[in-house]
Design a protein around this motif. Structure first.
Motif, mmCIF file in Angstrom:
data_model
loop_
_atom_site.group_PDB
_atom_site.id
_atom_site.type_symbol
_atom_site.label_atom_id
_atom_site.label_comp_id
_atom_site.label_asym_id
_atom_site.label_seq_id
_atom_site.Cartn_x
_atom_site.Cartn_y
_atom_site.Cartn_z
ATOM 1 N N VAL A 111 92.441 42.098 45.987
ATOM 2 C CA VAL A 111 92.273 40.963 47.065
ATOM 3 C C VAL A 111 92.565 39.703 46.321
ATOM 4 C CG1 VAL A 111 91.032 39.970 49.016
ATOM 5 C CG2 VAL A 111 90.972 42.393 48.461
ATOM 6 N N ASP A 143 82.200 43.498 51.150
ATOM 7 C CA ASP A 143 82.901 44.581 51.548
ATOM 8 C C ASP A 143 83.152 45.588 50.309
ATOM 9 O OD1 ASP A 143 83.568 43.985 53.826
ATOM 10 O OD2 ASP A 143 85.528 43.578 53.746
ATOM 11 N N THR A 163 85.098 39.885 50.725
ATOM 12 C CA THR A 163 85.463 40.520 50.065
ATOM 13 C C THR A 163 84.625 41.296 49.037
ATOM 14 O OG1 THR A 163 87.828 39.602 49.874
ATOM 15 C CG2 THR A 163 87.293 41.345 48.251
ATOM 16 N N ALA A 204 91.667 36.128 47.189
ATOM 17 C CA ALA A 204 91.099 35.322 48.020
ATOM 18 C C ALA A 204 91.428 33.787 48.028
ATOM 19 C CB ALA A 204 89.761 35.476 47.810
#
Length: 427
Positions: free
Chosen positions: A158, A172, A169, A160
């Protein structure tokens, strides 16, 4: 004596490898386990109803069919140690040992390896607990990159843009279990700017033969926007890899990596894939390692390959790559990935694909199957990435135009694809 080859896997990469191997002057027959409708349709290629993760059955098949070479497509069997199992059974299996496959299996191991052997890469830190990760995030510049440590099918990364997204994130991945086992440990690293390229070599532990350079498009939408995917298209050669940068990649990255793996007592045999970021000064840094061929880079690269791939793989297994030559079609090849709408998130399957059984009016094109299946004698969608439509021509622009003309011949109800594959090489 010609070789009998088994390709393991069922995606677009495996279709391309099987197709290219079937054209080799030193190959008698290619088997694919389990394969897909695309591999089933190729001349001199036969699907075998054995799952890619049924390692005892794969070994038995090799022994019963007299297989001379096994080429492993996906990363999971390599990380599980299939090459080690096959070696014990005295079967020539091309790929790294489980120990060497850690270069891909663990992002943390990979970063520590790069640091240890002074191979250029982004600054990083790794975490298993949320609190220290959040403290670290509060002191960083944005954007930054957050990666799940383990295998996440090309999606555990990811970018960011701000601290808010970075915090969600991290939560998660470490608490929300967004990537299961793969996300129990994370790497947070600086965001590198520049041009991304894929640099793949065939390695025998010490010597190597470079494959053609390539660039892929990971973002789902035009202009490299939208969520990260396994890859929406690719082209070869990569214009951003000049002769000077090519030499730098070999001297600063490939040679030290192979030397470092030998020093770690796990010499690397197989396809070594370095995802490279090239900055504005022409300096390359490693973004990630894969221990197998990339997908969708394999598809256009196989369009250009003219050497016998089986001979190169066998030479690597025997430690005899030194002095081996590899030849390429000088033209550019480009592949466009057609996906199910909704990919990389939730998507439907079972949609009937039209246009595959109609002879194309366009030469120098090829469609590789990835997520397809046969249902009631019709080919239907059976995955997120469904097809990779490739074309080869004298320039990137011509290859792009030709690929998209071929794309127009194929369709299904919820089809989606980017319309700008190759744009980075045309700017």
């Amino acid at each position: 004596m010609k070789n009998k080859v088994l390709v393991i896997g069922s995606g677009g990469r495996e279709h391309a490898l099987a197709w290219r191997l079937s054209l080799s002057s030193t190959v008698e027959k290619v088997f694919v386990a389990p394969g897909n409708p695309g591999t089933a349709s190729e001349e001199n290629v036969e699907n075998v109803a054995v799952a890619a993760n049924d390692y005892p059955a794969l070994t038995r098949f090799c022994q019963e069919a007299g297989i001379d070479l096994v080429v492993v497509g996906p990363e999971q069997p390599l990380c599980d140690g299939l090459v080690d199992l096959m070696k014990q059974a005295r079967i020539n299996c091309f790929g790294p040992s489980a120990k060497a496959a850690k270069l891909e299996a663990s992002k943390v191991y990979s970063k520590m390896f790069l640091e240890k052997y002074a191979i250029p890469t982004a600054a990083y830190a790794n975490f298993t607990e949320i609190e220290p990760a959040l403290i670290y995030l509060s002191k960083q510049k944005y954007p930054l990159v957050i990666k799940a440590d383990g295998l996440a099918a090309g999606k555990g990364v990811v970018i960011a843009a701000n601290e808010e997204l970075a915090i969600s994130t991290v939560n998660d991945m470490l608490a929300g279990n967004a990537f299961g086992e793969a996300g129990h440990r994370i790497v947070i690293e600086e965001f590198l700017e520049g041009e991304e390229a894929s640099f793949i070599v065939i390695a025998d532990g010490e010597n190597f033969v470079p494959m053609a350079t390539s660039q892929d498009h990971k973002a789902r939408d035009n202009g490299d926007k939208g969520p990260n995917t396994g890859g929406m298209g690719a082209y070869t050669p990569a214009p951003c890899v000049t002769k000077e940068i090519y030499e730098k990649i070999i001297e600063l990255i490939i040679k030290p990596t192979l030397k470092g793996m030998r020093a770690e007592s796990c010499p690397f045999v197989g396809f070594l894939y370095a995802g490279i970021m090239i900055d504005k000064f022409g300096n390359p840094k490693v973004l990630e390692f894969n221990v197998r061929f990339g997908d969708p880079e394999t598809q256009p690269i196989m369009m250009r390959l003219q050497s016998n791939l089986d001979e190169l793989c066998l030479a690597a297994i025997r430690g005899q790559l030194n002095g081996q030559k590899i030849s390429w079609d000088t033209r550019t090849a480009l592949g466009v990935v057609l996906v199910e709408s909704g990919y990389p998130n939730a998507y439907k399957t079972g949609n009937k694909i039209t246009g595959l059984d109609v002879p194309s009016v366009f030469t120098n094109t090829k469609i590789f199957h990835a997520g397809t299946a046969m249902k009631d004698n019709k080919i239907v969608t059976n995955g997120g990435r469904v097809l990779c439509v490739c074309a080869m021509s004298n320039s990137l622009k011509k290859a792009q135009n030709l690929a998209y003309k071929r794309v127009e011949e194929v369709s299904w109800e919820s089809q989606y694809y980017r319309t700008d594959i190759g744009f980075k090489g045309l700017i």
